[in-house]
Design a protein around this motif. Structure first.
Motif, PDB file in Angstrom:
ATOM      1  N   ASP A 180       0.988  -1.162  -0.044  1.00 25.65           N
ATOM      2  CA  ASP A 180      -0.416   0.169  -0.256  1.00 25.65           C
ATOM      3  C   ASP A 180       0.671   1.439  -0.021  1.00 25.65           C
ATOM      4  N   ASP A 221      -3.334   0.251  -3.449  1.00 24.24           N
ATOM      5  CA  ASP A 221      -3.070  -0.991  -3.317  1.00 24.24           C
ATOM      6  C   ASP A 221      -2.450  -1.513  -4.259  1.00 24.24           C
ATOM      7  N   SER A 268       2.371   1.052  -6.694  1.00 25.50           N
ATOM      8  CA  SER A 268       1.567   2.344  -5.972  1.00 25.50           C
ATOM      9  C   SER A 268       2.603   3.497  -5.543  1.00 25.50           C
ATOM     10  N   SER A 324     -10.309  -0.496  -3.329  1.00 23.92           N
ATOM     11  CA  SER A 324      -9.930   0.103  -2.084  1.00 23.92           C
ATOM     12  C   SER A 324     -11.346   1.373  -2.415  1.00 23.92           C
ATOM     13  N   SER A 366      -8.310   0.563   1.785  1.00 21.28           N
ATOM     14  CA  SER A 366      -7.307  -0.830   0.941  1.00 21.28           C
ATOM     15  C   SER A 366      -8.469  -1.487   1.368  1.00 21.28           C
TER      16      SER A 366
END
Length: 347
Positions: A27, A44, A56, A135, A209
């Motif tokens: 994340d 995520d 990410s 997410s 997330s």
């Protein structure tokens, strides 16, 4: 431009945890607070440990750079029309997508890398939310204590649910619930869902997330979000609950609280994310002045969203029966080392 609302303050907190099972955190989160607005991002990553983490990171960095050019002062975002903000957010996410695709093309070990992204730009009591993946963004009503999921997951199971092929109970334990049909990094172009919300004093906006929603139900998110006025405590309690229930995935949470205030209030605290060597994020609090409210949409500007007559549903959400009916379309399932799966559609 003048802002008619007075006495609005936004307080926020962002935290991320590796969880109880994963060895690294794929994340990536970002929280940018200013006197007049907040920009919050949750991404995520997927595709394996290194690939997901890189995807990410690329997404967050590209959005930050694209949404806030170096030659533009942050103060100018206060007076930008909502239609312009919408296009700027879309363009920034498109750039992030291209950057991820190009990175995977030149790095074979990164093949299959991708990421979700859910972000919110809030000015006073108006929020613009951009979304790709699973997410989520939730709105918790401070008056009736209800919770509304703003975003719609771009997942195979969600499409089946919306099409009426399965029930909500079946969706909870469906074996393909982590399969995505849309994420950054799948193709050179990506559709970005946009949502517009009017907020009220006492409301909470929660971005997270799926590491949170895997273990914590929406009604529990709402209860914890309103249990304490301090967003720092709320974000920590949400992560603690997910970890206490197994923490099977990385867990990221951003909480934004809409509060009433007066110009005589002392400076509030701004949450700044620090990335130490340990697996959890640390928040350092810095003084900032109370937030002022945002501009009401220009009623003469047809491109501005009509906040008074908004339909909370997102038009054009793909239906499950349409996803795979095209005989020219095939689906390639990409699974990372930790079991997350992305469904990549190809002509």
């Amino acid at each position: 431009m003048q802002y008619p609302e007075q006495g609005i303050r936004l307080r926020s907190s962002a935290r991320t945890s590796t969880g109880q099972v994963r060895e690294n955190n794929e994340d990536n989160i970002h929280l940018w607070t200013h006197e007049n607005f907040v920009l919050a991002i949750v991404a995520d990553g997927m595709g394996g440990a290194a690939a997901g983490e890189e995807a990410s990171r690329i997404a967050v960095e590209a959005i930050k750079a694209g949404f806030t050019p170096r030659d533009q002062r942050p103060e100018t975002l206060v007076s930008v029309e909502d239609a312009v903000v919408t296009e700027r957010l879309r363009d920034a996410i498109q750039t992030a997508n291209i950057n991820i695709v190009q990175k995977a093309a030149v790095s074979p070990e990164m093949r299959g890398m991708g990421t979700t992204v859910t972000l919110a730009f809030i000015r006073g009591t108006y929020a613009i939310v951009a979304h790709v993946g699973d997410s989520r963004a939730y709105l918790v009503d401070g008056d009736d204590r209800s919770i509304t999921q703003i975003t719609s997951d771009h997942s195979f199971v969600e499409a089946l649910l919306l099409a009426g092929h399965i029930t909500p109970e079946q969706a909870e334990d469906h074996p393909m619930k982590n399969v995505l049909y849309r994420a950054l990094g799948q193709a050179e172009d990506v559709d970005v869902d946009m949502y517009y919300k009017r907020l009220h004093v006492g409301d909470r906006l929660v971005l997270c997330s799926d590491g949170l929603t895997r273990h914590v139900k929406p009604n529990e998110i709402a209860k914890l979000a309103l249990a304490d006025a301090n967003p720092d405590i709320v974000s920590q309690n949400l992560i603690d609950l997910a970890n206490a229930r197994g923490g099977e995935d990385n867990v990221s949470v951003i909480v934004i609280s809409v509060e009433g205030t007066t110009t005589n209030n002392p400076p509030e605290k701004e949450a700044v994310i620090i990335n130490p060597s340990d697996e959890d994020e640390t928040l350092v609090l810095k003084d900032r002045m109370p937030m002022r409210s945002s501009q009401l949409p220009d009623e003469e500007n047809e491109a501005s969203p009509d906040y008074d007559n908004l339909d909370d549903t997102q038009p054009g959400v793909p239906q499950g029966s349409l996803l795979f009916d095209d005989p020219k379309m095939t689906a390639e399932r990409l699974r990372d080392e930790d079991g997350d799966t992305t469904l990549q559609l190809r002509d």
